[in-house]
Scaffold this active site. Structure first.
Site, PDB file in Angstrom:
ATOM      1  N   GLY A   7       0.816  -1.218   0.000  1.00  0.00           N
ATOM      2  CA  GLY A   7       0.000   0.000   0.000  1.00  0.00           C
ATOM      3  C   GLY A   7       0.847   1.263   0.000  1.00  0.00           C
ATOM      4  N   THR A  36      -5.234   0.713  -6.604  1.00  0.00           N
ATOM      5  CA  THR A  36      -6.679   0.977  -6.630  1.00  0.00           C
ATOM      6  C   THR A  36      -6.854   2.470  -6.917  1.00  0.00           C
ATOM      7  OG1 THR A  36      -6.851   1.636  -4.319  1.00  0.00           O
ATOM      8  CG2 THR A  36      -6.966  -0.739  -4.782  1.00  0.00           C
ATOM      9  N   ASP A  59      -1.919  -7.415  -5.794  1.00  0.00           N
ATOM     10  CA  ASP A  59      -2.972  -7.411  -4.768  1.00  0.00           C
ATOM     11  C   ASP A  59      -2.500  -8.265  -3.591  1.00  0.00           C
ATOM     12  OD1 ASP A  59      -5.273  -7.965  -3.275  1.00  0.00           O
ATOM     13  OD2 ASP A  59      -6.555  -8.175  -5.036  1.00  0.00           O
ATOM     14  N   ILE A  60      -2.590  -7.734  -2.373  1.00  0.00           N
ATOM     15  CA  ILE A  60      -2.119  -8.513  -1.209  1.00  0.00           C
ATOM     16  C   ILE A  60      -2.958  -9.774  -0.987  1.00  0.00           C
ATOM     17  CG2 ILE A  60      -0.968  -6.628   0.031  1.00  0.00           C
ATOM     18  CD1 ILE A  60      -3.505  -6.554   1.887  1.00  0.00           C
ATOM     19  N   THR A 125      -5.835   1.189  13.207  1.00  0.00           N
ATOM     20  CA  THR A 125      -6.432   2.512  13.404  1.00  0.00           C
ATOM     21  C   THR A 125      -7.078   2.624  14.794  1.00  0.00           C
ATOM     22  OG1 THR A 125      -8.340   3.847  12.701  1.00  0.00           O
ATOM     23  CG2 THR A 125      -8.419   1.546  12.108  1.00  0.00           C
ATOM     24  N   ASP A 126      -7.183   3.848  15.291  1.00  0.00           N
ATOM     25  CA  ASP A 126      -7.891   4.062  16.567  1.00  0.00           C
ATOM     26  C   ASP A 126      -9.380   3.774  16.432  1.00  0.00           C
ATOM     27  OD1 ASP A 126      -8.637   6.310  15.066  1.00  0.00           O
ATOM     28  OD2 ASP A 126      -8.047   7.784  16.591  1.00  0.00           O
ATOM     29  N   GLU A 127      -9.871   3.685  15.186  1.00  0.00           N
ATOM     30  CA  GLU A 127     -11.314   3.449  14.989  1.00  0.00           C
ATOM     31  C   GLU A 127     -11.746   2.060  15.472  1.00  0.00           C
ATOM     32  OE1 GLU A 127     -13.080   4.829  11.356  1.00  0.00           O
ATOM     33  OE2 GLU A 127     -11.500   6.314  11.055  1.00  0.00           O
ATOM     34  N   TYR A 150     -15.544  -0.666   7.639  1.00  0.00           N
ATOM     35  CA  TYR A 150     -14.096  -0.379   7.581  1.00  0.00           C
ATOM     36  C   TYR A 150     -13.415  -0.762   8.889  1.00  0.00           C
ATOM     37  CZ  TYR A 150      -9.848   2.391   8.260  1.00  0.00           C
ATOM     38  OH  TYR A 150      -8.564   2.782   8.576  1.00  0.00           O
ATOM     39  N   ALA A 152     -14.473  -2.523  11.337  1.00  0.00           N
ATOM     40  CA  ALA A 152     -14.655  -3.933  11.708  1.00  0.00           C
ATOM     41  C   ALA A 152     -13.636  -4.817  10.993  1.00  0.00           C
ATOM     42  CB  ALA A 152     -16.078  -4.382  11.368  1.00  0.00           C
ATOM     43  N   LYS A 154     -10.687  -3.820   9.994  1.00  0.00           N
ATOM     44  CA  LYS A 154      -9.376  -3.527  10.583  1.00  0.00           C
ATOM     45  C   LYS A 154      -9.225  -4.247  11.926  1.00  0.00           C
ATOM     46  CE  LYS A 154      -6.663  -1.065   9.084  1.00  0.00           C
ATOM     47  NZ  LYS A 154      -5.584  -1.341   8.067  1.00  0.00           N
ATOM     48  N   ASN A 180      -4.780  10.880  10.394  1.00  0.00           N
ATOM     49  CA  ASN A 180      -3.587  11.525   9.821  1.00  0.00           C
ATOM     50  C   ASN A 180      -3.980  12.671   8.917  1.00  0.00           C
ATOM     51  OD1 ASN A 180      -0.864   9.233   9.401  1.00  0.00           O
ATOM     52  ND2 ASN A 180      -2.516   9.047  10.885  1.00  0.00           N
ATOM     53  N   ARG A 214     -12.121  14.524  16.162  1.00  0.00           N
ATOM     54  CA  ARG A 214     -11.039  13.589  15.867  1.00  0.00           C
ATOM     55  C   ARG A 214      -9.737  14.155  16.412  1.00  0.00           C
ATOM     56  NH1 ARG A 214     -15.051  11.082  15.134  1.00  0.00           N
ATOM     57  NH2 ARG A 214     -15.846  10.211  13.203  1.00  0.00           N
ATOM     58  N   ARG A 273     -23.314  10.593   8.294  1.00  0.00           N
ATOM     59  CA  ARG A 273     -22.948   9.227   7.929  1.00  0.00           C
ATOM     60  C   ARG A 273     -23.567   8.280   8.962  1.00  0.00           C
ATOM     61  NH1 ARG A 273     -16.662   8.915   8.913  1.00  0.00           N
ATOM     62  NH2 ARG A 273     -16.435   9.237   6.686  1.00  0.00           N
TER      63      ARG A 273
HETATM   64  N1  LIG Z   1      -5.504   7.950   6.856  1.00  0.00           N
HETATM   65  C1  LIG Z   1      -5.663   7.868   8.179  1.00  0.00           C
HETATM   66  O1  LIG Z   1      -5.980   8.859   8.838  1.00  0.00           O
HETATM   67  C2  LIG Z   1      -5.428   6.548   8.879  1.00  0.00           C
HETATM   68  C3  LIG Z   1      -5.483   6.531  10.276  1.00  0.00           C
HETATM   69  C4  LIG Z   1      -5.218   5.330  10.934  1.00  0.00           C
HETATM   70  C5  LIG Z   1      -4.895   4.196  10.212  1.00  0.00           C
HETATM   71  N2  LIG Z   1      -4.875   4.226   8.847  1.00  0.00           N
HETATM   72  C6  LIG Z   1      -4.494   2.995   8.125  1.00  0.00           C
HETATM   73  O2  LIG Z   1      -3.302   3.290   7.416  1.00  0.00           O
HETATM   74  C7  LIG Z   1      -3.263   2.541   6.205  1.00  0.00           C
HETATM   75  C8  LIG Z   1      -3.028   3.473   5.032  1.00  0.00           C
HETATM   76  O3  LIG Z   1      -4.072   4.440   4.994  1.00  0.00           O
HETATM   77  P1  LIG Z   1      -4.083   5.581   3.882  1.00  0.00           P
HETATM   78  O4  LIG Z   1      -4.884   6.686   4.417  1.00  0.00           O
HETATM   79  O5  LIG Z   1      -2.702   5.812   3.407  1.00  0.00           O
HETATM   80  O6  LIG Z   1      -4.921   4.831   2.743  1.00  0.00           O
HETATM   81  P2  LIG Z   1      -5.027   5.113   1.180  1.00  0.00           P
HETATM   82  O7  LIG Z   1      -6.403   4.727   0.805  1.00  0.00           O
HETATM   83  O8  LIG Z   1      -4.525   6.479   0.851  1.00  0.00           O
HETATM   84  O9  LIG Z   1      -3.993   4.069   0.528  1.00  0.00           O
HETATM   85  C9  LIG Z   1      -4.215   2.692   0.520  1.00  0.00           C
HETATM   86  C10 LIG Z   1      -3.239   2.062  -0.469  1.00  0.00           C
HETATM   87  O10 LIG Z   1      -3.424   0.641  -0.417  1.00  0.00           O
HETATM   88  C11 LIG Z   1      -3.512   0.139  -1.742  1.00  0.00           C
HETATM   89  N3  LIG Z   1      -4.331  -1.066  -1.705  1.00  0.00           N
HETATM   90  C12 LIG Z   1      -5.653  -1.173  -1.366  1.00  0.00           C
HETATM   91  N4  LIG Z   1      -6.043  -2.460  -1.426  1.00  0.00           N
HETATM   92  C13 LIG Z   1      -4.955  -3.183  -1.809  1.00  0.00           C
HETATM   93  C14 LIG Z   1      -4.722  -4.557  -2.051  1.00  0.00           C
HETATM   94  N5  LIG Z   1      -5.710  -5.463  -1.918  1.00  0.00           N
HETATM   95  N6  LIG Z   1      -3.479  -4.960  -2.402  1.00  0.00           N
HETATM   96  C15 LIG Z   1      -2.466  -4.055  -2.540  1.00  0.00           C
HETATM   97  N7  LIG Z   1      -2.638  -2.734  -2.347  1.00  0.00           N
HETATM   98  C16 LIG Z   1      -3.863  -2.301  -1.979  1.00  0.00           C
HETATM   99  C17 LIG Z   1      -4.127   1.272  -2.554  1.00  0.00           C
HETATM  100  O11 LIG Z   1      -3.827   1.138  -3.945  1.00  0.00           O
HETATM  101  C18 LIG Z   1      -3.467   2.488  -1.928  1.00  0.00           C
HETATM  102  O12 LIG Z   1      -2.227   2.780  -2.525  1.00  0.00           O
HETATM  103  C19 LIG Z   1      -4.590   1.782   6.125  1.00  0.00           C
HETATM  104  O13 LIG Z   1      -4.361   0.467   6.553  1.00  0.00           O
HETATM  105  C20 LIG Z   1      -5.488   2.517   7.098  1.00  0.00           C
HETATM  106  O14 LIG Z   1      -6.440   1.633   7.656  1.00  0.00           O
HETATM  107  C21 LIG Z   1      -5.121   5.388   8.164  1.00  0.00           C
END
Ligand SMILES: NC(=O)c1ccc[n+]([C@@H]2O[C@H](COP(=O)([O-])OP(=O)(O)OC[C@H]3O[C@@H](n4cnc5c(N)ncnc54)[C@H](O)[C@@H]3O)[C@@H](O)[C@H]2O)c1
Length: 327
Positions: A7, A36, A59-60, A125-127, A150, A152, A154, A180, A214, A273
């Site tokens: 990712g 994606t 894809d993971i 995530t804290d969620e 989402y 759930a 995580k 973030n 938040r 929401r």
């Molecule tokens: N953004 C926040 O505020 C926040 C806060 C806490 C935790 N998180 C966690 O941090 C991580 C990153 O969040 P983000 O905001 O950068 O997300 P994002 O949506 O910006 O990026 C997700 C990335 O994962 C890739 N991806 C999605 N499904 C995939 C798959 N099956 N195989 C390979 N790649 C895949 C997408 O192409 C993308 O590049 C996530 O796990 C999210 O749950 C985010």
């Protein structure tokens, strides 16, 4: 170390790869991403020729593609950011979230075990704790009580990852961070959505009464925390990562309106929401005491810089808008 960052073409993953490559030139980073709608290789354009960096599309949840990467690059550590990350989309299409956020994590964990990796960091995530009451802060041992598909998925992935530590002794650590903000965030998320709407003469849509709150953590501070967990985090442990900079959605949007000098009349309150959590609040004493991490970026400074980044990078976000509208 050969570090598999999954990712890495998304918001936090791209910031993390930049962070790692600046910090430790003995590391080699392999970015594995399905690209994606949220994955964007423009986020990594400046490092695409770096000999310490390589991109592989995949894809993971695709076991043979994942195993080929572990095998081909002699992976020592995994940091899994890959996920569907937008709560609204999870309400419309939970299956995509189960695929990437749970099934995909299962495939990665099995490969990490098979190829004997030294460290697996699951980005959560804290969620997962659900909504806090006023003045309530969840520590890492609080019950998981997610509200959206989402969160759930995580929470489920966290439990699966911890089972790999307990059952197979895989060196797993989990980070659970607050919201973030910073550069490269896809413009469907609150701050870039409001800034890009503001710059395009569109209304600024706020859910419900805008009083949901938040904790806002700058992505650079999160990257430093994740790097500390990757290098020094204990096996089988969860680390909350907070900034303790709580803002309601109204306060966030008012700050954007001020900086962009927009009239208040651009705010539009829209239907909330479903199951929208009121407040996320976590206790992060553990990472501060054990790993000596602290957030460095004060909210007002980080927010002003972030708004300015989106103002200056219209060529980055404008091509992405079609995806926001099509969801
Ligand atoms: N953004 C926040 O505020 C926040 C806060 C806490 C935790 N998180 C966690 O941090 C991580 C990153 O969040 P983000 O905001 O950068 O997300 P994002 O949506 O910006 O990026 C997700 C990335 O994962 C890739 N991806 C999605 N499904 C995939 C798959 N099956 N195989 C390979 N790649 C895949 C997408 O192409 C993308 O590049 C996530 O796990 C999210 O749950 C985010």
């Amino acid at each position: 170390m050969n570090i598999l960052v999954t990712g890495g073409a998304g918001f936090i993953g791209a910031n993390f790869i930049h962070y790692l490559l600046k910090q430790d030139r003995s590391d080699h980073v392999i970015n594995f991403d399905a690209l994606t709608y949220a994955g964007n290789l423009n986020n990594l354009d400046d490092i695409k020729a770096d000999p310490h960096y390589q991109f592989v599309e995949g894809d993971i949840a695709d076991r043979s593609a994942v195993e080929a990467v572990f095998d081909g690059f002699n992976i020592n550590a995994v940091v899994n950011f890959a996920a569907e990350s937008h709560v609204d989309r999870s309400i419309l299409n939970p299956a995509a979230f189960i695929h990437s956020n749970f099934d995909g994590v299962g495939v990665l964990l099995a490969a990490a075990k098979k190829f004997n990796v030294d460290k697996f960091v699951q980005i959560s995530t804290d969620e997962v704790y659900g909504s806090s009451l006023p003045h309530q802060q969840f520590s890492e041992s609080a019950p998981l009580n997610p509200s959206s598909p989402y969160s759930a998925t995580k929470a489920s992935a966290d439990l699966l990852a911890l089972s790999y530590f307990k059952t197979y002794n895989l060196n797993v650590s989990i980070t659970r961070s607050a919201n973030n903000y910073g550069p490269y965030q896809f413009p469907e998320k609150l701050i870039p959505l409001m800034v890009t709407h503001g710059l395009q003469e569109e209304s600024l849509p706020i859910y419900g009464n805008g009083q949901n709150s938040r904790d806002w953590l700058h992505v650079q501070d999160n990257c430093a925390a994740i790097a500390a967990v990757l290098k020094r985090g204990r096996a089988g442990e969860v680390y909350n990562i907070a900034a303790h900079q709580y803002k309601t959605n109204n306060e966030i949007v008012e700050g954007i309106i001020r900086q962009l000098q927009l009239p208040e009349s651009r705010i539009e309150y829209v239907r909330d929401r479903p199951a929208n959590d009121q407040l996320y609040s976590i206790n992060d004493d553990k990472i501060r005491n054990e790993l000596g991490w602290r957030p460095r970026i004060e909210f007002d400074v980080g927010m002003n810089e972030t708004i300015a980044w989106y103002v200056d990078h219209e060529t980055w976000w404008r091509p992405l808008l079609r995806q926001v509208k099509n969801r």
